[in-house]
Design a protein around this motif. Structure first.
Motif, short mmCIF file in Angstrom:
data_model
loop_
_atom_site.label_atom_id
_atom_site.label_comp_id
_atom_site.label_asym_id
_atom_site.label_seq_id
_atom_site.Cartn_x
_atom_site.Cartn_y
_atom_site.Cartn_z
N TYR A 260 0.83 -1.21 0.00
CA TYR A 260 0.00 0.00 0.00
C TYR A 260 0.87 1.26 0.00
O TYR A 260 0.62 2.20 -0.76
N GLU A 261 1.90 1.28 0.82
CA GLU A 261 2.81 2.44 0.85
C GLU A 261 3.49 2.62 -0.52
O GLU A 261 3.64 3.74 -1.01
N ALA B 69 4.62 12.26 5.11
CA ALA B 69 5.35 12.64 6.32
C ALA B 69 6.71 11.96 6.39
O ALA B 69 7.36 11.95 7.43
N MET C 211 -6.12 -2.23 5.45
CA MET C 211 -4.81 -2.89 5.47
C MET C 211 -4.45 -3.33 6.89
O MET C 211 -3.74 -4.30 7.09
N ASN D 58 8.56 2.63 6.25
CA ASN D 58 7.49 1.68 6.55
C ASN D 58 7.61 0.42 5.70
O ASN D 58 7.37 -0.68 6.18
N ASN E 106 -10.86 11.18 4.45
CA ASN E 106 -10.71 10.92 3.02
C ASN E 106 -10.68 9.40 2.79
O ASN E 106 -10.56 8.64 3.75
N MET F 166 7.37 8.71 5.93
CA MET F 166 7.32 7.40 6.58
C MET F 166 7.15 6.26 5.57
O MET F 166 7.23 5.09 5.95
N GLY F 167 6.90 6.57 4.32
CA GLY F 167 6.56 5.55 3.32
C GLY F 167 7.65 4.52 3.11
O GLY F 167 7.44 3.32 3.32
N ILE G 212 0.87 3.95 -2.98
CA ILE G 212 0.64 5.38 -2.72
C ILE G 212 1.80 6.20 -3.29
O ILE G 212 1.60 7.24 -3.92
N MET H 100 0.18 2.94 10.21
CA MET H 100 0.76 1.71 9.67
C MET H 100 2.13 1.41 10.25
O MET H 100 2.55 0.27 10.33
N ALA H 101 2.85 2.45 10.67
CA ALA H 101 4.20 2.25 11.21
C ALA H 101 4.16 1.79 12.67
O ALA H 101 4.95 0.95 13.07
N ASP I 219 -3.84 11.21 13.08
CA ASP I 219 -4.26 11.88 11.84
C ASP I 219 -3.35 11.52 10.68
O ASP I 219 -3.65 11.82 9.53
N LEU I 220 -2.23 10.89 10.99
CA LEU I 220 -1.26 10.57 9.95
C LEU I 220 -1.34 9.05 9.65
O LEU I 220 -1.05 8.24 10.52
N MET I 221 -1.79 8.73 8.44
CA MET I 221 -2.04 7.32 8.12
C MET I 221 -0.76 6.49 8.09
O MET I 221 -0.75 5.32 8.45
N SER I 222 0.34 7.09 7.65
CA SER I 222 1.62 6.36 7.66
C SER I 222 2.03 5.98 9.08
O SER I 222 2.62 4.93 9.30
N GLU J 61 -2.29 16.44 3.20
CA GLU J 61 -3.71 16.51 3.58
C GLU J 61 -4.40 15.15 3.47
O GLU J 61 -5.45 14.94 4.05
N MET J 62 -3.80 14.23 2.72
CA MET J 62 -4.37 12.89 2.60
C MET J 62 -3.88 11.97 3.73
O MET J 62 -4.27 10.81 3.80
N GLY J 63 -2.98 12.47 4.58
CA GLY J 63 -2.48 11.65 5.69
C GLY J 63 -1.18 10.95 5.36
O GLY J 63 -0.73 10.07 6.09
N PHE J 64 -0.58 11.36 4.23
CA PHE J 64 0.71 10.78 3.83
C PHE J 64 1.71 11.92 3.65
O PHE J 64 1.44 13.05 3.99
N LEU K 268 -8.89 12.99 10.24
CA LEU K 268 -8.65 13.03 8.79
C LEU K 268 -9.84 12.37 8.09
O LEU K 268 -10.23 11.27 8.47
N GLU L 277 13.43 8.32 8.19
CA GLU L 277 12.10 8.70 8.68
C GLU L 277 12.00 10.21 8.74
O GLU L 277 12.89 10.89 9.25
#
Lengths: 140, 115
Positions: A48-49, A108, B62, A114, B53, A110-111, A52, B38-39, B32-35, A103-106, B51, A92
């Motif tokens: 998923y990461e 940051a 997931m 992760n 969306n 961490m991808g 994205i 998951m982390a 609020d942070l999706m990553s 704004e979508m929560g990504f 958040l 990180e």
């Protein structure tokens, strides 16, 4: 699971309503195959990461998935701008994502960390101006 | 706690019908942070977030989560509700802010697992 199961997906660019659909389909397939839940979760998160990332940075791309008896290999490739400094990108908190992605929560930073955390093997090949190929392997 | 019990504690509206009402929710994660979800989150059945969306629902999927609670009066859009119905994930919305909503559930015995 004697035979190898192969699936291919298109990852559309900048479409956040379908981003994650390929990972979702693979996750469901692993559930059907009876793979252990913790392995499914690790696979789903890593893929998923990567998916994205292909949407955000790679102008979309492709996912090629192979499942054999003892492992899953996921290859996510794009023809985007490539990663300029991979060592930096693996840290990180480092991110080049725009505010719209945050704004979508990504976005940051961490991808990639992760993916590394959840995959058993992570291979990243990238070339500036050509694109990026991320290979994720999880052993069952 | 069942989803209907959580809704009662948070005075929350439930937007989905096709979720697992019998799920016994014991743990939650607030972010609020999706990553980060998951982390750092491990075996948590519930996500509290500000958040709103479609990627919140994907992230919950997931992570094998059963329910999402939107805080601070935020409401899910129709497309998100449909996606959640398809994934059998409950969507709730409360006017409480994140800290307050988390605290009220903690008081009821909900804990965070894996951090």
């Amino acid at each position: 699971m004697g035979q190898v199961i192969i699936r291919d997906f298109e990852i559309p660019a900048n479409d956040f309503t379908v981003a994650g659909e390929a990972s979702s389909t693979v996750r469901k397939l692993l559930v059907q195959l009876g793979v252990a839940p913790d392995k499914i979760k690790r696979t789903a998160i890593a893929m998923y990461e990567a998916e994205i990332n292909a949407v955000i940075h790679g102008h979309g791309g492709k996912a090629h998935v192979e499942i054999s008896g003892d492992k899953i290999t996921i290859v996510i490739s794009d023809e985007g701008p490539g990663i300029e400094d991979l060592d930096l990108a693996m840290q990180e908190g480092y991110s080049t994502a725009p505010d719209s992605i945050r704004e979508m929560g990504f976005g940051a930073g961490m991808g990639l960390p992760n993916m590394k955390k959840h995959a058993d093997e992570l291979d990243i090949r990238t070339e500036k101006g050509k694109g990026t190929v991320v290979t994720i392997t999880v052993y069952f | 706690m069942k989803i209907s019990e959580i809704a009662a504690v948070l005075n929350a509206e439930v937007y989905t019908v096709n979720h697992d009402e019998n799920a016994d929710i014991k743990s939650a994660c607030s972010a609020d942070l999706m990553s980060d979800v998951m982390a750092f989150s491990k075996e948590n059945a519930l996500l509290l977030t500000g958040l709103v969306n479609p990627q919140v629902i994907r992230t919950a999927e997931m992570m094998d989560m059963k329910a999402i609670i939107f805080v601070r009066g935020k409401k899910p859009q129709q497309a998100m509700i449909e996606l959640a119905e398809e994934k059998r994930i409950a969507l709730l919305a409360t006017d409480f802010p994140l800290f307050e909503a988390s605290g009220r559930l903690y008081q009821q015995g909900i804990r965070g697992h894996g951090y």
